[in-house]
Write an enzyme that holds these catalytic residues in place. Sequence first.
Site, short mmCIF file in Angstrom:
data_model
loop_
_atom_site.label_atom_id
_atom_site.label_comp_id
_atom_site.label_asym_id
_atom_site.label_seq_id
_atom_site.Cartn_x
_atom_site.Cartn_y
_atom_site.Cartn_z
N HIS A 116 0.81 -1.22 0.00
CA HIS A 116 0.00 0.00 0.00
C HIS A 116 0.85 1.27 0.00
O HIS A 116 0.31 2.38 -0.20
CB HIS A 116 -0.93 0.01 1.22
CG HIS A 116 -2.29 0.54 0.91
ND1 HIS A 116 -2.52 1.53 -0.03
CD2 HIS A 116 -3.52 0.25 1.42
CE1 HIS A 116 -3.82 1.81 -0.08
NE2 HIS A 116 -4.44 1.04 0.79
N ASP B 201 -2.16 1.85 -4.92
CA ASP B 201 -3.44 2.23 -4.35
C ASP B 201 -4.47 1.13 -4.56
O ASP B 201 -4.37 0.33 -5.51
CB ASP B 201 -3.95 3.52 -5.00
CG ASP B 201 -3.03 4.71 -4.69
OD1 ASP B 201 -2.41 4.71 -3.61
OD2 ASP B 201 -2.95 5.62 -5.54
#
Length: 429
Positions: A401, A405
Amino acid sequence: MGLYTFRLPDIGEGIAEAEIVAWHVKVGDRIEEDGKLADLMTDKATVEMESPVAGIVREIAGEAGDTIAIGSALAVIETEGEDDVAETPSPAEEKAAPMSAETEADLPPSVTPSPVRAEPVEALPSVETAPAPLIPSGLDETSHKSVLASPAVRARAKELGIDLASVKAAQDGRVRHADLDVFLTYSAGQGYGRPAAPRADEQVKVIGMRRRIAENMAAAKRNIPHFTYVDEIDVTALEDMRADLNANRGNRPKLTMLPLLIVAMCKSLPQFPMLNARYDDEAGVVTRYGAVHIGMATQTDAGLMVPVIRDAQAKNVWQLATEIGRLAEAARTGKATSAELSGSTITVTSLGPLGGIATTPVINRPEVAIIGPNKIVERPVFDGDELVRAKLMNLSISCDHRVVDGWDAASYVQALKKLLETPVLLFAD
């Protein structure tokens, strides 16, 4: 009698040290020339060391789990002959002191020539090793040795008094621990209702491949903020097409789902370059790759290994199937090279027939994404107002992350979904 010091030779590729994974002998054992001495691990490749001379093992360099430098003494072997001390050369000695033809002729063919030395042999720490378990009386040692099985499985079978020739292998002819468990369960069932004795507790040292896996997984979970996205894909048409391709494959390898999934991954990755990438978090640099080098998580007796399919985007499904089979066999037999076990840019992991409803795979650091296909199941689904039979499969993706995204991960899976649900697109330009 003479003492021969066998030094760990230069294994190549800039390797400076290796980990002792297992000894095939103990102090006091006799070993023949070219007999198995020890298994050593460099990176993720295991190398089998063979003795260049015959004799009695007098000293060994540590125990399983220890690390030994290239050029260090691995073992001291007492050989028959003059009371001289011979040894393999260290890398520096090998360059500095070439031997004469007369001296070379006195050494075994597999030994790198080195000067005969008169000074005492370099001492190694003695290791007390328990006697190797013997095959219980009544078992056929010849048939026991002819069965394909790892050293750990053989040792356990000997301890339990099981003739490996009587154990049925569940897959590829190689007996594994699970096959021994099934055999023990069946045997207990033949005991006229008597309860089986509980298996003794055991402590297993985490070394070699198991330790490397533990370190890598811990580092991945500690450093990478994972997130996982799962979607359902209708693979009915894909499975029909796969069956047609296999029916007309000729002498080409049988297609599984994996080559088709890899084609879909390669066709869609150019739209999502942030997923075919590696993240150097210390330098703060993400490298997005043009070529697709797919890591293929493979279960072996030694643990999970990840051989790499190079330039997967340039291969068709048949070439991918061939390469998948070759790399999987190399990994399972311990013959995969360091180059074949490094350099992947994205990984795919599958439990095969074990499947599962959904998985949350751990990223193969320093990559930023890993794909996990799950089990294909048949379920009734609505096609408009009509109820039809469909083959459905969940597809998981775990991402880093920090650089990927959630929208990108979901969009990529949707691109894969379109290709897999309309499989003719896999072969369209």
